[in-house]
Design an enzyme around this catalytic site. Structure first.
Site, PDB file in Angstrom:
ATOM      1  N   ASP A   1     103.932  97.679  -4.725  1.00 31.05           N
ATOM      2  CA  ASP A   1     105.108  96.874  -5.105  1.00 31.05           C
ATOM      3  C   ASP A   1     104.722  95.652  -5.945  1.00 31.05           C
ATOM      4  O   ASP A   1     105.284  95.434  -7.021  1.00 31.05           O
ATOM      5  CB  ASP A   1     105.847  96.356  -3.853  1.00 31.05           C
TER       6      ASP A   1
ATOM      7  N   ASP B   1     111.829  88.714   5.437  1.00 30.46           N
ATOM      8  CA  ASP B   1     110.784  87.993   4.706  1.00 30.46           C
ATOM      9  C   ASP B   1     111.306  87.318   3.437  1.00 30.46           C
ATOM     10  O   ASP B   1     110.887  86.219   3.091  1.00 30.46           O
ATOM     11  CB  ASP B   1     109.612  88.927   4.389  1.00 30.46           C
TER      12      ASP B   1
ATOM     13  N   SER C   1     105.193 101.019   7.130  1.00 34.88           N
ATOM     14  CA  SER C   1     105.078  99.730   6.455  1.00 34.88           C
ATOM     15  C   SER C   1     104.399  98.779   7.437  1.00 34.88           C
ATOM     16  O   SER C   1     104.882  98.574   8.555  1.00 34.88           O
ATOM     17  CB  SER C   1     106.466  99.218   6.077  1.00 34.88           C
TER      18      SER C   1
ATOM     19  N   ARG D   1     104.514  83.698   6.768  1.00 37.05           N
ATOM     20  CA  ARG D   1     105.274  83.386   5.549  1.00 37.05           C
ATOM     21  C   ARG D   1     105.284  81.889   5.220  1.00 37.05           C
ATOM     22  O   ARG D   1     105.080  81.513   4.067  1.00 37.05           O
ATOM     23  CB  ARG D   1     106.704  83.948   5.620  1.00 37.05           C
TER      24      ARG D   1
HETATM   25  N1  ARG Z   1     110.504  92.603  11.658  1.00 33.05           N
HETATM   26  C1  ARG Z   1     109.382  91.717  11.648  1.00 33.05           C
HETATM   27  C2  ARG Z   1     109.808  90.376  11.136  1.00 33.05           C
HETATM   28  O1  ARG Z   1     110.785  90.284  10.459  1.00 33.05           O
HETATM   29  C3  ARG Z   1     108.219  92.298  10.904  1.00 33.05           C
HETATM   30  C4  ARG Z   1     108.365  92.366   9.425  1.00 33.05           C
HETATM   31  C5  ARG Z   1     107.221  93.071   8.838  1.00 33.05           C
HETATM   32  N2  ARG Z   1     107.235  92.996   7.423  1.00 33.05           N
HETATM   33  C6  ARG Z   1     106.822  93.996   6.653  1.00 33.05           C
HETATM   34  N3  ARG Z   1     106.799  93.767   5.379  1.00 33.05           N
HETATM   35  N4  ARG Z   1     106.438  95.156   7.113  1.00 33.05           N
HETATM   36  O2  ARG Z   1     109.180  89.389  11.421  1.00 33.05           O
END
Ligand code: ARG
Length: 408
Positions: free
Chosen positions: A15, A125, A177, A96
């Protein structure tokens, strides 16, 4: 005229690699790639750096921020016993904000007008990036290629990449993922999207199967804390960072730290998430056990509510917000006497607190005991109960008047 610059949060994956080219083509900007080391499972970050340059970034930067991540970010999460929806130790939500901090720093250093990220429009995110960036510099503008472009499937992305000479993964892509850092690992997608399906064994890399024979004997561990932060393991002085690494390994070996949950994302969707968080869950378990001993009752009860709010704020991308900052002040103040040792026993997927002690323990043997050294004034209990129950007694008399007695 020279082009505007964009700092791209770069991971080295498909990506964000495609994003480099897309930003150049569609937005006519110079791309500066920034890869941040928050302790994710090893990819060679020098290779990642070179890859961005190969695709056409004008500059490519790798920053190892692990120490800062532990000291300034994870430390706050541990003091807050942070668990979103009482389960999830905020793995991705924790990394993040520090990535955002460094993106903004680099944007300032390069006088870049834009910051770009590779998040989809469906997750948390994107919110964490964009709200975080706005909080640190409200004038920076966001570019979100993955949300904007018309490459809807992975195949379309691969075609786009191949047509432009962007290296595409040669091995078959894992159906999952994955996002990870030293506070744990998050796994989504593939068969996991059916909440009825048991997660396949091969998704796990940090934790052993507790039914296996890797560890058939219990193991005891002693963790020492100073003002809420781990400072030693089995009596050996260690940095917090080292303790996290050791506990990830030790707890993982005993199969402790797997979470399978349905979680409420900020954008309104429920999702099925698997987490591996051996170190994080162990440390939160131990830290809570020490707080049980060292925090005065009202403070402990109040802190439980604050912890929930703190976790929700951080999950929702509000790391850099006035409320989160104020709650940090409260939490920090609670940690003054959270110093002492906790003994844990690991066995077949479990981690149990079996002992705790502190120079500031509020546990008073003479008050708690039922033997002859008892110093508790039993007679004083009568007056206490009379007054504590007085409003209820007065109410019960009045309720009689409406013909209700002894009912609930
Ligand atoms: N659902 C979790 C969160 O929002 C994990 C996110 C994981 N991100 C990813 N790009 N796979 O904190």
């Amino acid at each position: 005229m020279s082009k505007e610059k964009v700092i791209l949060a770069y991971s080295g994956g498909l990506d964000t690699s495609v994003a480099i080219q897309w930003l150049k083509e569609e937005k006519n900007v110079d791309v500066i790639a920034l890869a941040i080391d928050v302790g994710q499972e090893r990819q060679d970050l020098e290779v990642v750096r070179q890859k961005a340059l190969g695709i056409g970034a004008v500059e490519s930067i790798v920053k190892d921020v692990r120490e800062e991540y532990v000291e300034e970010f994870i430390a706050k999460a541990l003091k807050a016993n942070a668990l979103y929806e009482n389960k999830y130790p905020l793995v991705s939500a924790m990394s993040r904000p520090i990535i955002v901090k460094h993106l903004v720093e680099e944007a300032h250093r390069h006088q870049a007008k834009y910051i770009a990220h590779g998040c989809t429009g469906k997750g948390n995110d994107q919110v964490r990036f964009e709200v975080g960036i706005a909080a640190l510099d409200p004038d920076i503008e966001i570019m979100a290629p993955v949300r904007e472009w018309d490459l809807h499937t992975r195949e379309q992305e691969m075609e786009y990449a191949e047509a432009r000479g962007i290296p595409v993964p040669t091995t078959k892509k894992s159906p999952y993922s994955i996002d990870d850092n030293l506070w744990g690992r998050a796994i989504e997608c593939g068969v996991l999207e059916d909440p009825w399906v048991e997660p396949p064994a091969d998704i796990y890399t940090l934790t052993a199967d507790a039914r296996g024979h890797q560890c058939d004997d219990p193991e005891y561990v002693e963790l020492s804390f100073e003002q809420g932060i781990p400072v030693a393991l089995n009596g050996e002085i260690m940095s917090f960072h080292e303790v996290i690494n050791c506990m990830n390994e030790l707890a993982g070996k005993h199969g402790f730290g797997r979470i399978d949950m349905i979680e409420n994302r900020l954008i309104g969707v429920k999702s099925r998430e698997i987490y591996e968080v051996p170190g994080a869950l162990t440390l939160i378990t131990a830290h809570k056990a020490l707080e049980d001993l060292c925090l005065e009752r009202d403070l402990l009860h109040y802190k439980l509510q604050i912890e929930q709010k703190w976790s929700e704020l951080v999950y929702n991308g509000m790391w850099y917000s006035p409320l989160k900052e104020a709650l940090d002040g409260f939490i920090e103040s609670t940690q003054q006497l959270v110093t002492g040792d906790v003994r844990l026993r690991f066995f077949k997927g479990s981690c149990v607190t079996v002992g705790r002690r502190s120079p500031y323990s509020l546990y008073d043997y003479n008050l708690a005991t039922y033997d002859e050294s008892d110093s508790f004034d039993h007679k004083a209990a009568k007056g206490f109960i009379d007054l504590h129950g007085l409003p209820t007694k007065v109410w019960a008399r009045q309720r009689r008047k409406v013909g209700k007695e002894g009912e609930v």
